[in-house]
Motif scaffolding. Structure first.
Motif, PDB file in Angstrom:
ATOM      1  N   UNK A   1      -2.841  -9.955  -5.854  1.00 39.09           N
ATOM      2  CA  UNK A   1      -1.404 -10.012  -5.578  1.00 39.09           C
ATOM      3  C   UNK A   1      -0.675  -9.071  -6.519  1.00 39.09           C
ATOM      4  N   UNK A   2       0.125  -8.176  -5.958  1.00 37.26           N
ATOM      5  CA  UNK A   2       0.874  -7.205  -6.759  1.00 37.26           C
ATOM      6  C   UNK A   2       2.313  -7.639  -6.985  1.00 37.26           C
ATOM      7  N   UNK A   3       2.905  -8.299  -5.992  1.00 35.09           N
ATOM      8  CA  UNK A   3       4.282  -8.772  -6.100  1.00 35.09           C
ATOM      9  C   UNK A   3       4.343 -10.208  -5.597  1.00 35.09           C
ATOM     10  N   UNK A   4       4.799 -11.105  -6.456  1.00 35.78           N
ATOM     11  CA  UNK A   4       5.000 -12.506  -6.088  1.00 35.78           C
ATOM     12  C   UNK A   4       6.377 -12.604  -5.447  1.00 35.78           C
ATOM     13  N   UNK A   5       6.424 -12.867  -4.134  1.00 33.98           N
ATOM     14  CA  UNK A   5       7.691 -12.771  -3.433  1.00 33.98           C
ATOM     15  C   UNK A   5       7.873 -13.930  -2.457  1.00 33.98           C
ATOM     16  N   UNK A   6       9.123 -14.285  -2.270  1.00 36.57           N
ATOM     17  CA  UNK A   6       9.540 -15.293  -1.303  1.00 36.57           C
ATOM     18  C   UNK A   6      10.983 -14.968  -0.961  1.00 36.57           C
ATOM     19  N   UNK A   7      11.611 -15.671  -0.004  1.00 40.92           N
ATOM     20  CA  UNK A   7      13.010 -15.366   0.330  1.00 40.92           C
ATOM     21  C   UNK A   7      13.959 -15.434  -0.866  1.00 40.92           C
ATOM     22  N   UNK A   8      13.600 -16.209  -1.895  1.00 39.04           N
ATOM     23  CA  UNK A   8      14.498 -16.361  -3.050  1.00 39.04           C
ATOM     24  C   UNK A   8      13.877 -15.881  -4.355  1.00 39.04           C
ATOM     25  N   UNK A   9      12.737 -15.179  -4.266  1.00 43.40           N
ATOM     26  CA  UNK A   9      12.027 -14.831  -5.496  1.00 43.40           C
ATOM     27  C   UNK A   9      11.328 -13.482  -5.340  1.00 43.40           C
ATOM     28  N   UNK A  10      11.403 -12.651  -6.374  1.00 44.99           N
ATOM     29  CA  UNK A  10      10.728 -11.349  -6.378  1.00 44.99           C
ATOM     30  C   UNK A  10      10.283 -11.066  -7.807  1.00 44.99           C
ATOM     31  N   UNK A  11       8.963 -11.003  -8.030  1.00 46.76           N
ATOM     32  CA  UNK A  11       8.448 -10.728  -9.375  1.00 46.76           C
ATOM     33  C   UNK A  11       7.189  -9.880  -9.288  1.00 46.76           C
ATOM     34  N   UNK A  12       7.182  -8.768 -10.000  1.00 46.84           N
ATOM     35  CA  UNK A  12       6.001  -7.910 -10.064  1.00 46.84           C
ATOM     36  C   UNK A  12       4.992  -8.572 -10.989  1.00 46.84           C
ATOM     37  N   UNK A  13       3.786  -8.802 -10.502  1.00 47.70           N
ATOM     38  CA  UNK A  13       2.753  -9.452 -11.306  1.00 47.70           C
ATOM     39  C   UNK A  13       2.236  -8.489 -12.378  1.00 47.70           C
ATOM     40  N   UNK A  14       1.525  -8.996 -13.386  1.00 46.24           N
ATOM     41  CA  UNK A  14       0.927  -8.084 -14.383  1.00 46.24           C
ATOM     42  C   UNK A  14       0.030  -7.019 -13.735  1.00 46.24           C
ATOM     43  N   UNK A  15      -0.733  -7.420 -12.710  1.00 46.16           N
ATOM     44  CA  UNK A  15      -1.581  -6.440 -12.010  1.00 46.16           C
ATOM     45  C   UNK A  15      -0.716  -5.404 -11.298  1.00 46.16           C
ATOM     46  N   UNK A  16       0.384  -5.858 -10.686  1.00 51.85           N
ATOM     47  CA  UNK A  16       1.291  -4.939 -10.008  1.00 51.85           C
ATOM     48  C   UNK A  16       1.955  -3.987 -10.978  1.00 51.85           C
ATOM     49  N   UNK A  17       2.356  -4.484 -12.140  1.00 51.47           N
ATOM     50  CA  UNK A  17       2.998  -3.629 -13.141  1.00 51.47           C
ATOM     51  C   UNK A  17       2.029  -2.575 -13.654  1.00 51.47           C
ATOM     52  N   UNK A  18       0.776  -2.989 -13.873  1.00 56.32           N
ATOM     53  CA  UNK A  18      -0.237  -2.031 -14.341  1.00 56.32           C
ATOM     54  C   UNK A  18      -0.488  -0.948 -13.294  1.00 56.32           C
ATOM     55  N   UNK A  19      -0.596  -1.356 -12.024  1.00 62.09           N
ATOM     56  CA  UNK A  19      -0.806  -0.372 -10.960  1.00 62.09           C
ATOM     57  C   UNK A  19       0.398   0.548 -10.820  1.00 62.09           C
ATOM     58  N   UNK A  20       1.592  -0.011 -10.948  1.00 57.65           N
ATOM     59  CA  UNK A  20       2.813   0.793 -10.836  1.00 57.65           C
ATOM     60  C   UNK A  20       2.834   1.896 -11.894  1.00 57.65           C
ATOM     61  N   UNK A  21       2.504   1.572 -13.134  1.00 58.24           N
ATOM     62  CA  UNK A  21       2.499   2.574 -14.199  1.00 58.24           C
ATOM     63  C   UNK A  21       1.479   3.669 -13.924  1.00 58.24           C
ATOM     64  N   UNK A  22       0.307   3.280 -13.413  1.00 60.93           N
ATOM     65  CA  UNK A  22      -0.709   4.279 -13.076  1.00 60.93           C
ATOM     66  C   UNK A  22      -0.249   5.159 -11.920  1.00 60.93           C
TER      67      UNK A  22
END
Length: 324
Positions: A59-80
Motif C-alpha cells: 500500500x502506497x497511499x492509505x485513503x478513504x473518502x475522509x482520509x489521505x495519508x502517504x505510507x512510509x513505503x509510498x514516501x520512500x517510492x516518491x523520493x526515488x
C-alpha cells in the motif's frame, strides 16, 4: 512487499506512467486534483494507483473518502521517483543543449493563477531572443513546485515560500495583496462599514498554506488575532477552487485583491474587512542551487535575475488601485 526474487520481474513489467501518476497524486495530496492536472478522469487515476500498488505489492497511499495519508513505503517510492525522473529530465536537456542555437525545453512549475505583468514580460522577451526554445508549464501547489525544483524535474518555479531550504535559491518575484471576500448568498454580502469582529461567527474557507507556520502567515495571523479560524469548513490548494467555495456561500475567505476585485465588479464577490490592503504576500521565483542547467535554462534564469535587479519590487508587484 514482493519477494526479492520477483523484483526483477516487477521492474521489467512496470509501466512508468503509473509512477508519474503516483508522483502527481502525492504532490497534490488528492486523486481529484491530480486527475485535474493530468487532464484525466478521477477513476482512471485511482485505477492507476491501484495497479501500481498491486504490481509493487504494498500500500502506497492509505485513503478513504475522509482520509489521505502517504505510507512510509509510498514516501520512500516518491523520493526515488523524484530522483529518477529528475535525472532523466536532466539527461534529455543536456542532449538538447549541444547545438549552436539555443534550443530545448524549459520546464516551469507554477502555483495556480500567476497573473503578473512583470513575469509575462520576461517570458515574452526571452521568446524574442530564443524563439526555438520550448516551454513545458505545469500548475501545482506551492509544495509541489518546491519539490519539483528540488527534484530537478522543473527548471524554475513560482510559488509561496515559508522557510529556507538548503538547495533552494529564492528571489521575490512580486508582491500581491490578499483580502477577505464573501459570495452573494452570504449574510454579510452587500454590507458596508463592517469590522473584523463581524466575521467571527461565520464559517470560512482557507488555503492549505494558511497557517501560522506557513507561507500565508499574515492571513493566518489575522485570523488568529480576531478568532476567525474556529469555523473553517473548506480547504484547498487551488485559487479557483477557493473562489468557487466562497462564491457558492460556503463561507468567507482570503483571495488576491487584484483577482477578486474583478468579480466584485460583476456582483459575484463582496469585499470584507480589513478594507486596507495590509495582507502582503510575496511570490517567489525558485531554482535549484546546484542543478546543472542547460543553455536554455541558464539563459532564462539569467534574464530573470537581470530584470529583477533592474526593476523595483513595487514596479513588478500586483498593487491594487485602491491601495494607493
Amino acid at each position: 512487499m514482493k519477494p526479492i526474487a520477483d523484483q526483477d520481474e516487477v521492474i521489467r513489467q512496470l509501466d512508468w506512467n503509473l509512477l508519474r501518476t503516483f508522483m502527481f497524486v502525492v504532490q497534490d495530496g488528492s486523486i481529484t486534483l491530480a486527475a485535474k492536472r493530468l487532464m484525466r478522469r478521477q477513476p482512471s487515476v485511482s485505477q492507476a494507483l491501484q495497479r501500481l500498488e498491486a504490481q509493487i505489492g504494498t500500500v502506497l497511499i492509505d485513503r478513504s473518502p475522509s482520509h489521505f495519508r502517504v505510507t512510509p513505503a509510498g514516501q520512500a517510492l516518491y523520493q526515488e521517483c523524484l530522483e529518477t525522473f529528475g535525472s532523466l529530465a536532466r539527461a534529455i536537456q543536456t542532449a538538447q543543449g549541444t547545438e549552436d542555437t539555443v534550443t530545448g525545453t524549459v520546464r516551469l512549475a507554477l502555483l495556480s493563477r500567476v497573473e503578473n505583468a512583470f513575469f509575462d514580460d520576461v517570458l515574452a522577451e526571452f521568446h524574442r531572443q530564443f524563439p526555438e526554445v520550448q516551454f513545458d508549464i505545469e500548475v501545482m501547489s506551492s509544495k509541489g513546485v518546491r519539490e519539483a525544483v528540488l527534484a530537478k524535474t522543473a527548471s524554475l518555479g513560482v510559488c509561496l515560500v515559508n522557510d529556507a531550504q538548503p538547495n533552494l535559491e529564492t528571489d521575490i518575484l512580486y508582491r500581491t495583496y490578499f483580502g477577505f471576500y464573501c459570495g452573494p448568498s452570504h449574510p454579510l454580502f452587500g454590507k458596508d462599514s463592517l469590522s473584523l469582529d463581524d466575521l467571527r461567527d461565520h464559517t470560512s474557507v482557507s488555503f492549505r498554506t494558511d497557517h501560522l507556520w506557513d507561507a500565508l502567515r499574515p492571513v493566518a495571523l489575522l485570523r488568529a488575532q480576531h478568532k476567525l479560524d474556529n469555523m473553517v469548513i473548506g480547504y484547498t490548494s487551488d485559487l479557483d477552487e477557493a473562489r468557487r467555495m466562497i462564491t457558492a456561500g460556503l463561507g468567507f475567505g482570503p483571495l488576491p485583491v487584484h483577482i477578486a476585485e474583478k468579480h466584485v465588479a460583476t456582483g459575484k464577490l463582496w469585499r470584507l474587512p480589513p478594507y486596507e490592503n495590509s495582507l502582503a504576500i510575496d511570490i517567489h521565483l525558485v531554482h535549484h542551487r546546484t542543478a546543472r542547467l542547460s543553455r536554455a535554462e541558464s539563459a532564462l534564469l539569467n534574464l530573470f535575475q537581470t530584470r529583477l535587479n533592474a526593476t523595483s519590487l513595487a514596479e513588478r508587484s500586483n498593487t491594487p488601485d485602491l491601495d494607493n
